[in-house]
Design an enzyme around this catalytic site. Structure first.
Site, short mmCIF file in Angstrom:
data_model
loop_
_atom_site.label_atom_id
_atom_site.label_comp_id
_atom_site.label_asym_id
_atom_site.label_seq_id
_atom_site.Cartn_x
_atom_site.Cartn_y
_atom_site.Cartn_z
N VAL A 1 37.79 90.72 43.91
CA VAL A 1 36.48 90.39 43.62
C VAL A 1 35.71 89.89 44.78
O VAL A 1 34.44 89.67 44.80
CB VAL A 1 36.37 89.43 42.35
CG1 VAL A 1 36.60 88.11 42.65
CG2 VAL A 1 34.91 89.67 41.91
N TYR A 2 36.59 89.21 45.69
CA TYR A 2 35.92 88.53 47.08
C TYR A 2 35.10 89.67 47.89
O TYR A 2 35.89 90.34 48.38
CB TYR A 2 37.05 87.82 47.93
CG TYR A 2 37.64 86.59 47.11
CD1 TYR A 2 37.01 86.11 46.14
CD2 TYR A 2 38.74 85.79 47.87
CE1 TYR A 2 37.85 84.95 45.42
CE2 TYR A 2 39.25 84.73 47.22
CZ TYR A 2 39.06 84.42 46.07
OH TYR A 2 39.52 83.13 45.40
N SER A 3 34.07 89.48 47.91
CA SER A 3 33.16 90.62 48.58
C SER A 3 33.56 91.92 48.06
O SER A 3 33.55 92.81 48.99
CB SER A 3 33.14 90.22 49.93
OG SER A 3 32.60 88.98 50.45
N ARG A 4 33.78 92.25 46.55
CA ARG A 4 34.21 93.42 46.24
C ARG A 4 35.35 94.33 47.08
O ARG A 4 35.10 95.25 47.60
CB ARG A 4 32.89 94.44 46.15
CG ARG A 4 31.87 93.94 45.04
CD ARG A 4 32.45 94.31 43.66
NE ARG A 4 31.50 93.75 42.54
CZ ARG A 4 30.55 94.49 42.05
NH1 ARG A 4 30.33 95.75 42.49
NH2 ARG A 4 29.72 94.15 40.94
#
Length: 341
Positions: free
Chosen positions: A62-65
């Protein structure tokens, strides 16, 4: 660099590890605030970490998608054999109905996507990134066990669970013969010591590793923000706020104590905050993040010195908060169990 066993596994991880939530800075307003580190800077940070003996690198889908995973994979090219890669699954990655949570569908699908983004054939530590109230532990743990048996992940972990959720998951693994969590990743710092009430004792009792996230409280313990009031210096805290509730009076006392100790060691308040956690029993590794190479170098400077017992005690006193129930009651009747507090 000191290396500690990850719970009851035979895997040894560095006492300081690198978190990569700052890599990328896209996908949402939140990550635009915390991130912004480009590939060139990210690669330099990763290589400096490796040169300091760091062997654990933590990211999440989920970090920066997914951009953080891609950048970490790129940064480790040619040095993959020196690194243990940890990533996470749970958060929403698209508008598709099932592209979130800890269902079998999402875990299996997300693992394949993380492997592609990282450019690797296996993930060393695959962690559930929170609690999913809609999926039974049996379903999630069965999916993770399948991935372990396929060789796509080596160890499993969890993050941001309450103690009873974690204990329930461990009992399901024991009862059903599923893979067992090797580690918990949780929030812990001089201004957020809630983990000491149940999570750290549980991990010690059940022989789980304990990874610390946000050891500097979103940058507050670096000393670059005012003790009270609005944060104006660029950084995660200014962009997205504190990761949890910080008592301003306690925080001011903590920062004053940290700054005094830092002066005595010709160090920085951030290094004091990191060394405080490194001195705590039960802590396996402390995740440090950095938006720049300068921040990374300062964090790794904590490895060059350590706190005295008297300094740890002074920081304990400055950061102490009243015990919540039932811990104050238990302390009255069995104080020796709460020597840490």
């Amino acid at each position: 660099m000191q290396y500690n066993f990850l719970g009851r596994t035979g895997l040894r991880v560095s006492a300081l590890s690198l978190g990569t939530m700052t890599f990328g800075g896209s996908g949402s307003a939140f990550f635009e605030g915390v991130g912004g580190t480009d590939q060139k800077e990210a690669t330099a940070i990763v290589h400096v970490a490796l040169d300091h003996g760091v062997n654990l690198f933590d990211t999440a889908d989920v970090y920066s998608r997914g951009v953080s995973e891609q950048m970490l994979g790129q940064a480790l090219r040619g040095r993959r054999d020196q690194a243990l890669i940890a990533t996470k699954v749970h958060g929403r990655m698209s508008d598709e109905a099932n592209d979130l949570g800890q269902s079998r569908h999402h875990i299996l699908q997300s693992c394949e996507a993380s492997l592609r983004r990282l450019g690797v054939d296996h993930i060393d530590l695959y962690q559930l990134h929170g609690y999913d109230a809609y999926t039974d532990w049996e379903e999630s743990l069965d999916a993770l066990t399948e991935l372990v048996r396929q060789g796509k992940i080596r160890y499993i972990g969890c993050s941001n669970l309450s103690a009873w959720h974690l204990m329930k998951a461990l009992s399901v693994s024991e009862r059903r013969g599923f893979s067992r969590f090797a580690v918990l990743q949780a929030n812990y710092s001089l201004v957020a010591r809630e983990a000491e009430h149940e999570l750290l004792p549980l991990c010690e009792d059940q022989n789980l590793g304990f990874l610390v996230w946000s050891p500097l409280a979103g940058g507050y313990l670096s000393g670059k923000y005012p003790a009270q009031g609005e944060a104006t210096t660029p950084g995660r805290r200014a962009a997205v706020g504190d990761p949890g509730t910080i008592d301003p009076d306690v925080a001011a006392a903590v920062l004053a104590a940290a700054e005094e100790i830092a002066k005595a060691h010709s160090a920085t308040p951030a290094q004091v905050a990191l060394n405080y956690l490194l001195a705590k029993p039960g802590v396996t590794s402390v995740l440090v993040g950095a938006r720049s190479l300068h921040q990374a170098e300062d964090n790794f400077g904590a490895l060059t010195w350590s706190l005295t017992r008297e300094e740890v005690a002074a920081l304990d006193a400055a950061s102490a908060r009243p015990l919540p129930y039932p811990y104050w009651h238990q302390r009255q009747h069995n104080g020796r169990r709460y020597a840490r507090a």
